[in-house]
Scaffold this active site. Structure first.
Site, PDB file in Angstrom:
ATOM      1  N   HIS A 169      50.064  83.858  71.918  1.00 25.04           N
ATOM      2  CA  HIS A 169      50.503  84.800  70.866  1.00 25.04           C
ATOM      3  C   HIS A 169      50.057  86.323  71.286  1.00 25.04           C
ATOM      4  O   HIS A 169      50.923  87.162  70.234  1.00 25.04           O
ATOM      5  CB  HIS A 169      49.430  84.378  70.121  1.00 25.04           C
ATOM      6  CG  HIS A 169      50.012  83.095  69.777  1.00 25.04           C
ATOM      7  ND1 HIS A 169      49.262  81.939  69.011  1.00 25.04           N
ATOM      8  CD2 HIS A 169      50.748  82.293  69.877  1.00 25.04           C
ATOM      9  CE1 HIS A 169      49.393  80.784  68.768  1.00 25.04           C
ATOM     10  NE2 HIS A 169      50.938  80.579  69.663  1.00 25.04           N
ATOM     11  N   SER A 219      42.690  75.143  65.177  1.00 28.35           N
ATOM     12  CA  SER A 219      42.254  73.960  64.482  1.00 28.35           C
ATOM     13  C   SER A 219      42.974  72.815  64.740  1.00 28.35           C
ATOM     14  O   SER A 219      43.806  71.790  64.134  1.00 28.35           O
ATOM     15  CB  SER A 219      42.549  74.070  62.874  1.00 28.35           C
ATOM     16  OG  SER A 219      43.530  75.853  63.668  1.00 28.35           O
ATOM     17  N   ASN A 229      33.737  72.562  68.233  1.00 23.77           N
ATOM     18  CA  ASN A 229      34.307  73.453  67.449  1.00 23.77           C
ATOM     19  C   ASN A 229      32.983  72.588  66.057  1.00 23.77           C
ATOM     20  O   ASN A 229      32.872  71.297  66.185  1.00 23.77           O
ATOM     21  CB  ASN A 229      35.765  72.513  66.884  1.00 23.77           C
ATOM     22  CG  ASN A 229      36.256  73.383  65.784  1.00 23.77           C
ATOM     23  OD1 ASN A 229      35.059  73.635  65.055  1.00 23.77           O
ATOM     24  ND2 ASN A 229      37.111  73.361  65.677  1.00 23.77           N
ATOM     25  N   CYS A 277      64.253 104.448  69.922  1.00 25.16           N
ATOM     26  CA  CYS A 277      65.542 104.264  68.751  1.00 25.16           C
ATOM     27  C   CYS A 277      65.539 104.442  67.227  1.00 25.16           C
ATOM     28  O   CYS A 277      66.624 104.228  66.412  1.00 25.16           O
ATOM     29  CB  CYS A 277      66.602 102.523  69.155  1.00 25.16           C
ATOM     30  SG  CYS A 277      65.082 101.389  68.195  1.00 25.16           S
ATOM     31  N   CYS A 295      60.182 103.894  66.925  1.00 23.35           N
ATOM     32  CA  CYS A 295      60.066 103.513  67.935  1.00 23.35           C
ATOM     33  C   CYS A 295      60.338 104.670  68.725  1.00 23.35           C
ATOM     34  O   CYS A 295      62.518 105.619  67.951  1.00 23.35           O
ATOM     35  CB  CYS A 295      60.793 102.559  68.386  1.00 23.35           C
ATOM     36  SG  CYS A 295      61.703 102.932  70.079  1.00 23.35           S
ATOM     37  N   VAL A 352      44.597  87.438  69.856  1.00 22.99           N
ATOM     38  CA  VAL A 352      45.512  88.617  70.180  1.00 22.99           C
ATOM     39  C   VAL A 352      44.036  89.319  70.065  1.00 22.99           C
ATOM     40  O   VAL A 352      44.517  90.541  70.942  1.00 22.99           O
ATOM     41  CB  VAL A 352      46.113  88.460  68.939  1.00 22.99           C
ATOM     42  CG1 VAL A 352      47.660  87.943  69.333  1.00 22.99           C
ATOM     43  CG2 VAL A 352      45.899  89.042  67.630  1.00 22.99           C
ATOM     44  N   CYS A 378      58.525  97.731  69.954  1.00 20.54           N
ATOM     45  CA  CYS A 378      59.941  98.727  69.690  1.00 20.54           C
ATOM     46  C   CYS A 378      60.421  96.848  67.895  1.00 20.54           C
ATOM     47  O   CYS A 378      60.782  96.229  69.255  1.00 20.54           O
ATOM     48  CB  CYS A 378      61.026  98.565  70.206  1.00 20.54           C
ATOM     49  SG  CYS A 378      61.884  98.873  69.622  1.00 20.54           S
TER      50      CYS A 378
HETATM   51  N1  APR Z   1      32.922  77.896  67.325  1.00 25.84           N
HETATM   52  C1  APR Z   1      33.785  77.317  67.309  1.00 25.84           C
HETATM   53  N2  APR Z   1      34.862  76.972  66.168  1.00 25.84           N
HETATM   54  C2  APR Z   1      35.179  77.553  64.653  1.00 25.84           C
HETATM   55  C3  APR Z   1      33.755  78.442  65.038  1.00 25.84           C
HETATM   56  C4  APR Z   1      33.061  78.397  65.636  1.00 25.84           C
HETATM   57  N3  APR Z   1      31.896  79.411  65.754  1.00 25.84           N
HETATM   58  N4  APR Z   1      33.925  78.692  63.459  1.00 25.84           N
HETATM   59  C5  APR Z   1      35.057  78.605  63.054  1.00 25.84           C
HETATM   60  N5  APR Z   1      35.374  77.258  64.558  1.00 25.84           N
HETATM   61  C6  APR Z   1      36.403  76.624  64.190  1.00 25.84           C
HETATM   62  C7  APR Z   1      37.573  76.139  62.450  1.00 25.84           C
HETATM   63  O1  APR Z   1      36.811  74.896  62.571  1.00 25.84           O
HETATM   64  C8  APR Z   1      38.620  75.915  63.362  1.00 25.84           C
HETATM   65  O2  APR Z   1      39.005  74.943  63.780  1.00 25.84           O
HETATM   66  O3  APR Z   1      38.048  77.305  64.678  1.00 25.84           O
HETATM   67  C9  APR Z   1      39.324  76.865  64.100  1.00 25.84           C
HETATM   68  C10 APR Z   1      39.942  78.307  63.467  1.00 25.84           C
HETATM   69  O4  APR Z   1      40.768  77.207  63.060  1.00 25.84           O
HETATM   70  P1  APR Z   1      42.664  78.719  62.863  1.00 25.84           P
HETATM   71  O5  APR Z   1      42.430  79.770  62.250  1.00 25.84           O
HETATM   72  O6  APR Z   1      43.155  78.096  62.500  1.00 25.84           O
HETATM   73  O7  APR Z   1      42.439  79.710  64.428  1.00 25.84           O
HETATM   74  P2  APR Z   1      43.901  78.665  65.287  1.00 25.84           P
HETATM   75  O8  APR Z   1      43.543  77.298  65.762  1.00 25.84           O
HETATM   76  O9  APR Z   1      44.052  79.622  66.427  1.00 25.84           O
HETATM   77  O10 APR Z   1      44.822  79.346  64.898  1.00 25.84           O
HETATM   78  C11 APR Z   1      46.281  78.714  65.441  1.00 25.84           C
HETATM   79  O11 APR Z   1      47.691  80.464  64.333  1.00 25.84           O
HETATM   80  O12 APR Z   1      47.081  81.530  62.472  1.00 25.84           O
HETATM   81  C12 APR Z   1      48.302  81.958  63.837  1.00 25.84           C
HETATM   82  O13 APR Z   1      48.902  82.889  65.845  1.00 25.84           O
HETATM   83  C13 APR Z   1      47.705  82.734  65.037  1.00 25.84           C
HETATM   84  O14 APR Z   1      47.006  81.763  67.287  1.00 25.84           O
HETATM   85  C14 APR Z   1      46.788  81.803  65.850  1.00 25.84           C
HETATM   86  C15 APR Z   1      47.247  80.188  65.239  1.00 25.84           C
END
Ligand code: APR
Length: 257
Positions: free
Chosen positions: A121, A199, A223, A160, A157, A105, A129
């Site tokens: 997202h 993740s 990753n 409203c 808002c 985001v 609102c």
């Molecule tokens: N480079 C690449 N990847 C990285 C790095 C890096 N320097 N550092 C960490 N990571 C990896 C982690 O190993 C992990 O797999 O980034 C990932 C982050 O995972 P999350 O925090 O779960 O983020 P994300 O997958 O974007 O989450 C998905 O979950 O909370 C909701 O809406 C929110 O968009 C978000 C969604």
């Protein structure tokens, strides 16, 4: 080295791609200083779980708490700059036709110069609102509202009087109209999907790599840790995206010269 070979292989696939889709998550912004979702929160927010702040229920229960948390995160995003990973993806857009499908985001892909971005997202800098009084989304320009006291909670808002909330997708909410459908179409049509810093645990975004693979795409993951995508990836480039992506894009550039 094996890593060198993997980077070469990734560059070869990407250089030959005609429908490249890049799926990004919080990890791509990590090296910019924006914490990921699975990271423990810092300081004041250490005792909260982001998964319990990012829900409509939490906002209804304590709008000020949730609004303040987003104010804190907006501050982190404002203070952050795109890192070499974002920059490499922006440079790649000049080399291959590509779309970035992001779960993030923040606005760091935009600020790095990427143009074709599908934000699944929402956008943390945008507000809307909570009552969707003029349809979904009823976007509110908070900067244009009369001054409000943050001690009283979020602004109201102007149409409203309901609370104003960030225009992001919370747990349990559906994605913006059309966004998921476009993402699924892109994934199904992709010949290469590059999955960066996610993740792979949050649906429906997490199913996109599987959709792409099923449709015949090469799947490349960047990753530093294994994720829920890794076992499906044809190639796993194990490392931080700010270090790996510039190397990959430099190799793509060499191949296309
Ligand atoms: N480079 C690449 N990847 C990285 C790095 C890096 N320097 N550092 C960490 N990571 C990896 C982690 O190993 C992990 O797999 O980034 C990932 C982050 O995972 P999350 O925090 O779960 O983020 P994300 O997958 O974007 O989450 C998905 O979950 O909370 C909701 O809406 C929110 O968009 C978000 C969604």
């Amino acid at each position: 080295s094996p890593m060198h070979e993997s980077i070469q292989q990734a560059a070869e696939w990407i250089a030959a791609s005609k429908h490249l889709v890049v799926l990004t998550g919080a990890g791509v912004s990590k090296e910019s200083g924006v914490p990921t979702f699975r990271d423990a929160l810092d300081g004041l927010w250490a005792r909260y779980d982001p998964q319990q702040l990012a829900t409509a229920e939490a906002f209804r229960r304590d709008p000020k708490l949730v609004w303040d948390w987003y104010e804190y995160r907006r501050g982190l995003v404002r203070a952050a700059d795109p890192n070499p990973g974002h920059a490499a993806l922006a440079a790649l857009e000049a080399l291959r036709p590509l779309v970035i499908v992001t779960q993030n985001v923040d606005d760091l892909h935009q600020r790095a110069g990427s143009k074709d971005i599908l934000a699944l997202h929402g956008a943390i800098m945008r507000s809307k609102c909570f009552a969707t009084c003029r349809g979904e989304p009823t976007v509110i320009d908070v900067a244009a509202l009369p001054a409000f006291d943050p001690a009283d909670g979020p602004p109201r808002c102007p149409y409203c009087g309901a609370w104003v909330r960030p225009d992001v997708v919370w747990y349990g909410e559906t994605l913006p109209a059309g966004a998921l459908q476009r993402a699924a179409e892109l994934a199904s049509a992709a010949d290469v999907m590059l999955v960066v810093g996610t993740s792979g645990v949050v649906q429906p975004a997490a199913s996109l790599p599987y959709l792409a693979r099923q449709a015949g795409a090469r799947l490349i993951e960047v990753n530093p840790r294994p994720s829920e995508i890794t076992r499906a990836a044809h190639l796993w480039l194990e490392g931080p995206s700010g270090e790996i992506l510039p190397q990959v894009v430099a190799r793509v550039q060499e191949r296309l010269r």
